[in-house]
Design a protein around this motif. Structure first.
Motif, PDB file in Angstrom:
ATOM      1  N   GLU A 392       0.836  -1.197   0.000  1.00 32.27           N
ATOM      2  CA  GLU A 392       0.000   0.000   0.000  1.00 32.27           C
ATOM      3  C   GLU A 392       0.872   1.248   0.000  1.00 32.27           C
ATOM      4  OE1 GLU A 392      -1.931   1.466   3.469  1.00 32.27           O
ATOM      5  OE2 GLU A 392      -0.972  -0.004   4.776  1.00 32.27           O
ATOM      6  N   PHE A 393       0.383   2.281  -0.651  1.00 29.48           N
ATOM      7  CA  PHE A 393       1.001   3.597  -0.557  1.00 29.48           C
ATOM      8  C   PHE A 393      -0.102   4.617  -0.824  1.00 29.48           C
ATOM      9  CE2 PHE A 393       1.526   2.013  -4.829  1.00 29.48           C
ATOM     10  CZ  PHE A 393       1.152   3.072  -5.639  1.00 29.48           C
ATOM     11  N   GLY A 394      -0.185   5.607   0.077  1.00 33.63           N
ATOM     12  CA  GLY A 394      -1.287   6.547  -0.030  1.00 33.63           C
ATOM     13  C   GLY A 394      -2.605   5.826   0.193  1.00 33.63           C
ATOM     14  N   LYS A 395      -3.535   6.062  -0.710  1.00 38.11           N
ATOM     15  CA  LYS A 395      -4.850   5.429  -0.606  1.00 38.11           C
ATOM     16  C   LYS A 395      -4.956   4.164  -1.452  1.00 38.11           C
ATOM     17  CE  LYS A 395      -7.406   9.686   0.407  1.00 38.11           C
ATOM     18  NZ  LYS A 395      -8.508  10.580  -0.024  1.00 38.11           N
ATOM     19  N   GLU A 396      -3.868   3.800  -2.112  1.00 36.50           N
ATOM     20  CA  GLU A 396      -3.911   2.641  -3.013  1.00 36.50           C
ATOM     21  C   GLU A 396      -3.284   1.421  -2.366  1.00 36.50           C
ATOM     22  OE1 GLU A 396      -2.856   1.471  -7.654  1.00 36.50           O
ATOM     23  OE2 GLU A 396      -2.297   3.435  -6.858  1.00 36.50           O
ATOM     24  N   ARG A 397      -3.917   0.272  -2.597  1.00 37.58           N
ATOM     25  CA  ARG A 397      -3.399  -1.004  -2.101  1.00 37.58           C
ATOM     26  C   ARG A 397      -3.484  -2.005  -3.232  1.00 37.58           C
ATOM     27  NH1 ARG A 397      -5.424  -5.533   1.247  1.00 37.58           N
ATOM     28  NH2 ARG A 397      -3.750  -6.214   2.637  1.00 37.58           N
ATOM     29  N   ARG A 398      -2.370  -2.663  -3.542  1.00 36.07           N
ATOM     30  CA  ARG A 398      -2.346  -3.620  -4.637  1.00 36.07           C
ATOM     31  C   ARG A 398      -1.947  -4.997  -4.128  1.00 36.07           C
ATOM     32  NH1 ARG A 398      -2.099  -1.238  -9.773  1.00 36.07           N
ATOM     33  NH2 ARG A 398      -2.238  -3.387 -10.484  1.00 36.07           N
ATOM     34  N   VAL A 399      -2.525  -6.016  -4.741  1.00 37.18           N
ATOM     35  CA  VAL A 399      -2.226  -7.405  -4.379  1.00 37.18           C
ATOM     36  C   VAL A 399      -1.653  -8.105  -5.595  1.00 37.18           C
ATOM     37  CG1 VAL A 399      -3.154  -9.599  -3.567  1.00 37.18           C
ATOM     38  CG2 VAL A 399      -4.067  -7.456  -2.648  1.00 37.18           C
ATOM     39  N   PHE A 400      -0.550  -8.834  -5.410  1.00 34.82           N
ATOM     40  CA  PHE A 400       0.096  -9.568  -6.501  1.00 34.82           C
ATOM     41  C   PHE A 400       0.155 -11.057  -6.124  1.00 34.82           C
ATOM     42  CE2 PHE A 400       1.676  -5.264  -6.706  1.00 34.82           C
ATOM     43  CZ  PHE A 400       1.652  -4.976  -8.066  1.00 34.82           C
ATOM     44  N   TYR A 401      -0.124 -11.894  -7.109  1.00 33.83           N
ATOM     45  CA  TYR A 401      -0.098 -13.344  -6.899  1.00 33.83           C
ATOM     46  C   TYR A 401       1.125 -13.947  -7.596  1.00 33.83           C
ATOM     47  CZ  TYR A 401      -4.793 -13.118  -5.003  1.00 33.83           C
ATOM     48  OH  TYR A 401      -5.878 -12.829  -4.213  1.00 33.83           O
ATOM     49  N   ALA A 402       1.665 -14.996  -7.002  1.00 33.06           N
ATOM     50  CA  ALA A 402       2.834 -15.665  -7.566  1.00 33.06           C
ATOM     51  C   ALA A 402       2.518 -16.210  -8.959  1.00 33.06           C
ATOM     52  CB  ALA A 402       3.287 -16.795  -6.655  1.00 33.06           C
ATOM     53  N   GLY A 403       3.418 -15.959  -9.909  1.00 36.32           N
ATOM     54  CA  GLY A 403       3.248 -16.476 -11.265  1.00 36.32           C
ATOM     55  C   GLY A 403       2.127 -15.823 -12.039  1.00 36.32           C
ATOM     56  N   GLU A 404       1.665 -14.679 -11.567  1.00 37.64           N
ATOM     57  CA  GLU A 404       0.501 -14.038 -12.169  1.00 37.64           C
ATOM     58  C   GLU A 404       0.820 -13.514 -13.565  1.00 37.64           C
ATOM     59  OE1 GLU A 404      -2.939 -11.283 -10.226  1.00 37.64           O
ATOM     60  OE2 GLU A 404      -0.868 -10.704  -9.878  1.00 37.64           O
ATOM     61  N   THR A 405      -0.040 -13.833 -14.499  1.00 30.42           N
ATOM     62  CA  THR A 405       0.106 -13.313 -15.871  1.00 30.42           C
ATOM     63  C   THR A 405      -1.048 -12.352 -16.130  1.00 30.42           C
ATOM     64  OG1 THR A 405      -1.124 -15.216 -16.722  1.00 30.42           O
ATOM     65  CG2 THR A 405       1.277 -15.360 -16.744  1.00 30.42           C
ATOM     66  N   TYR A 406      -1.142 -11.335 -15.287  1.00 35.10           N
ATOM     67  CA  TYR A 406      -2.246 -10.396 -15.337  1.00 35.10           C
ATOM     68  C   TYR A 406      -2.031  -9.352 -16.441  1.00 35.10           C
ATOM     69  CZ  TYR A 406       1.315  -7.986 -12.682  1.00 35.10           C
ATOM     70  OH  TYR A 406       2.506  -7.458 -12.285  1.00 35.10           O
ATOM     71  N   LEU A 407      -3.110  -8.733 -16.828  1.00 28.95           N
ATOM     72  CA  LEU A 407      -3.033  -7.624 -17.779  1.00 28.95           C
ATOM     73  C   LEU A 407      -3.037  -6.335 -16.968  1.00 28.95           C
ATOM     74  CD1 LEU A 407      -5.555  -8.872 -20.476  1.00 28.95           C
ATOM     75  CD2 LEU A 407      -3.064  -8.878 -20.624  1.00 28.95           C
ATOM     76  N   ASP A 408      -1.902  -5.711 -16.844  1.00 27.48           N
ATOM     77  CA  ASP A 408      -1.775  -4.518 -16.026  1.00 27.48           C
ATOM     78  C   ASP A 408      -1.039  -3.461 -16.848  1.00 27.48           C
ATOM     79  OD1 ASP A 408      -0.457  -2.669 -14.005  1.00 27.48           O
ATOM     80  OD2 ASP A 408      -1.679  -3.924 -12.697  1.00 27.48           O
ATOM     81  N   PRO A 409      -1.471  -2.211 -16.743  1.00 29.10           N
ATOM     82  CA  PRO A 409      -0.804  -1.154 -17.510  1.00 29.10           C
ATOM     83  C   PRO A 409       0.693  -1.049 -17.247  1.00 29.10           C
ATOM     84  CG  PRO A 409      -2.866  -0.351 -16.580  1.00 29.10           C
ATOM     85  CD  PRO A 409      -2.639  -1.708 -16.000  1.00 29.10           C
ATOM     86  N   ILE A 410       1.122  -1.414 -16.008  1.00 28.67           N
ATOM     87  CA  ILE A 410       2.552  -1.281 -15.735  1.00 28.67           C
ATOM     88  C   ILE A 410       3.242  -2.642 -15.627  1.00 28.67           C
ATOM     89  CG2 ILE A 410       2.205   0.924 -14.539  1.00 28.67           C
ATOM     90  CD1 ILE A 410       2.832  -0.636 -11.939  1.00 28.67           C
ATOM     91  N   ARG A 411       2.587  -3.681 -16.176  1.00 29.34           N
ATOM     92  CA  ARG A 411       3.179  -5.019 -16.125  1.00 29.34           C
ATOM     93  C   ARG A 411       4.576  -5.014 -16.739  1.00 29.34           C
ATOM     94  NH1 ARG A 411       4.019  -9.382 -19.292  1.00 29.34           N
ATOM     95  NH2 ARG A 411       3.790 -11.462 -18.347  1.00 29.34           N
ATOM     96  N   ASP A 412       4.689  -4.404 -17.918  1.00 29.53           N
ATOM     97  CA  ASP A 412       5.988  -4.381 -18.595  1.00 29.53           C
ATOM     98  C   ASP A 412       7.026  -3.617 -17.779  1.00 29.53           C
ATOM     99  OD1 ASP A 412       4.931  -5.839 -20.648  1.00 29.53           O
ATOM    100  OD2 ASP A 412       4.488  -4.103 -21.921  1.00 29.53           O
ATOM    101  N   GLU A 413       6.575  -2.544 -17.104  1.00 25.81           N
ATOM    102  CA  GLU A 413       7.507  -1.779 -16.267  1.00 25.81           C
ATOM    103  C   GLU A 413       8.010  -2.622 -15.100  1.00 25.81           C
ATOM    104  OE1 GLU A 413       6.664   2.483 -15.349  1.00 25.81           O
ATOM    105  OE2 GLU A 413       4.726   2.020 -16.274  1.00 25.81           O
ATOM    106  N   ILE A 414       7.086  -3.381 -14.465  1.00 21.70           N
ATOM    107  CA  ILE A 414       7.459  -4.221 -13.323  1.00 21.70           C
ATOM    108  C   ILE A 414       8.487  -5.268 -13.739  1.00 21.70           C
ATOM    109  CG2 ILE A 414       6.613  -6.011 -11.736  1.00 21.70           C
ATOM    110  CD1 ILE A 414       3.998  -4.435 -11.517  1.00 21.70           C
TER     111      ILE A 414
END
Length: 520
Positions: A392-414
């Motif tokens: 979490e940072f600020g008002k945002e909280r994100r959850v990531f799963y092991a081996g996740e192949t999610y479609l995320d705008p910053i996936r490539d950045e990560i």
């Protein structure tokens, strides 16, 4: 006294006496005695008294018998705030969230104590998010907080959810309402900051407290222990005893835990003996588990096994898991296999125990046994919990799963950042440790699985999004694997940032290429 009243003076109880007796049973959590009082009440001429019935609702609810409580509740002709509040609290604390909320919606009048009953019950049953939603709704309805109990509950929700920023906001509310000097609020804040990985703030609040009880001292001792600061925990215990505060069962759990995670075997033995001889505390199964963990982690396997054999309780999975983990980590394969075979013949419920068995057999290349464990898990419908990490940072909280192949705008950045860090780590001598990937597959595929572990994704996301220079705080539902532990040490050194990971077992503070657990 009631028995003496009945036998010596031959007096019959009235509705005031019945209400007092029911409350006594509630305080004792003695539902068997409570049912006897209930039966006597029903046979008396006061059997229609609504005050006694309200007390019975409270007694049954606190003893976890919500169906019995509701039956009595329905029989009350004029339901007052106490009966509504007791019933709502009972449902919420027993995890019957839907029933609690529906009854709360039906209530013709609401006050602070009704809101507190619902919110506190939801927190106790692990429904922290729902508790927060109702707390916000309560604030919108401008309910005056004339009693701070609801604040301690909502601080506890922050601790359980490990949401530091939200906890700080609640802390601000506590100060603005003038309750910062309240003992149980301060205790809750110490616990909250410690569980939200901010041990410095926890210690600051503890040090500023004008009044402290055993809960205050114990919360801080356990906090230091979980954060790998064993010396601080033990020094604080010595100070606690010197000022005349008597430790309780939880204090010794924290102390044994502290010794376990830095290998202080001699001090741990002394504390275990002192608990029994000096304070008359009979060790619980949790104390034995911590003691066995201490001995086995430090390589004293024979002594640990002797302690296990001397335990006067039915052994649970946690104590076997502690012994098994230590055997595996210290390379005592022969003993690990012997214990694994013994555990396999018992009825297990925790998925993590099955995973540990599978890991032991896989580490010994006993793939037939691995297959046997997996088939057993399938037949018993035991499912492995997916590994995930939240940040979490600020008002945002994100959850990531092991081996996740999610479609995320910053996936490539990560993944781009992780690749850059991986290249730099390898230049500094990093070699992937694939021992934690217990599947029969190629080395390259094992390394690819490690690369997408959830804590790495969460840390990379934090590095990309958080304010430069701030501490990256991650919460993981499982234990950090050995390779990720090494990787996070490298990353803390490369990016010159402190990274704190709260996993299922402890807190890891990564800074300048080191970890607070000293790799123990």
């Amino acid at each position: 006294m009631f028995i003496a009243m009945s036998t010596v003076d031959k007096l019959q109880p009235d509705h005031f006496v019945f209400a007092s007796l029911v409350k006594a049973c509630s305080c004792l959590n003695n539902v068997r005695l409570g049912k006897q009082v209930h039966g006597r009440f029903m046979l008396s001429s006061y059997c229609l008294d609504d005050v006694v019935k309200s007390s019975l609702v409270d007694m049954y609810a606190k003893c976890g018998l919500v169906d019995e409580a509701y039956a009595v509740f329905c029989s009350i002709s004029l339901k007052n705030a106490a009966s509504w509040t007791a019933m709502i609290s009972g449902y919420a604390r027993c995890g019957q969230k839907g029933d609690a909320i529906r009854l709360f919606g039906r209530m013709p009048f609401r006050n602070l104590y009704t809101w507190t009953a619902l919110i506190s019950g939801l927190v106790q049953s692990g429904n922290g998010n729902d508790a927060f939603n109702f707390f916000i709704e309560m604030r919108r309805e401008r309910i005056d907080i004339i009693d701070p109990l609801v604040l301690s509950s909502i601080v506890g929700a922050c601790a359980n959810l490990a949401v530091l920023e939200l906890g700080k906001q609640v802390h601000g509310l506590v100060i603005s309402l003038g309750y910062e000097s309240c003992l149980f609020i301060s205790n809750a804040l110490v616990d909250m900051y410690a569980k939200c990985s901010d041990i410095s703030n926890a210690n600051e609040i503890f040090s500023s407290m004008k009044q402290r009880d055993v809960v205050s001292w114990t919360s801080m001792i356990v906090g230091f222990a979980q954060h790998g600061q064993a010396k601080m925990a033990l020094d604080l215990y010595d100070e606690m005893v010197s000022v005349g505060v008597k430790p309780n069962e939880v204090t010794f759990v924290g102390l044994l835990y502290a010794c376990s995670h830095v290998g202080l075997v001699k001090r741990g033995r002394a504390l275990f003996d002192s608990m029994i001889k000096d304070y008359g505390i009979n060790p619980s199964l949790q104390h034995y588990t911590c003691f066995v963990d201490l001995l086995s982690r430090s390589g004293h396997f024979d002594e640990a096994e002797n302690v296990v054999n001397s335990i006067p309780f039915e052994l649970d999975e946690a104590i076997w898991a502690a012994l098994l983990t230590a055997c595996k980590n210290r390379g005592n394969t022969q003993m690990a296999i012997r214990i694994a075979n013994q555990i396999l013949s018992t009825k297990l419920e925790d998925p993590s125990t099955y995973i540990m068995l599978s890991n032991v057999y896989a580490g010994a290349n006993m793939w037939e046994n691995v297959s046997k464990v997996r088939k057993l898990m399938t037949s018993l419908d035991v499912k492995k919990k997916p590994g995930y990490s939240s940040i979490e940072f600020g008002k945002e909280r994100r959850v990531f799963y092991a081996g996740e192949t999610y479609l995320d705008p910053i996936r490539d950045e990560i993944f781009g950042l992780l690749k850059e860090l991986d290249e730099e780590m390898r230049r500094r001598g990093y070699i992937p440790d694939t021992n934690s990937v217990l599947h029969d597959m190629e080395q390259q595929e094992k390394e690819r699985q490690l690369f997408s572990h959830s804590e790495r994704l969460a840390v990379a996301f934090g590095l990309l999004k958080a304010v430069p220079g701030t501490v990256i705080r991650v919460v993981k539902n499982l234990r950090v694997c050995g390779d990720c532990h090494t990787v996070l040490k490298f990353i803390s050194s490369i990016v010159e940032r402190e990274i704190v990971v709260r996993d299922a077992n402890r807190y890891h503070h990564f800074k300048d290429g080191n970890c607070s657990c000293n790799d123990f």
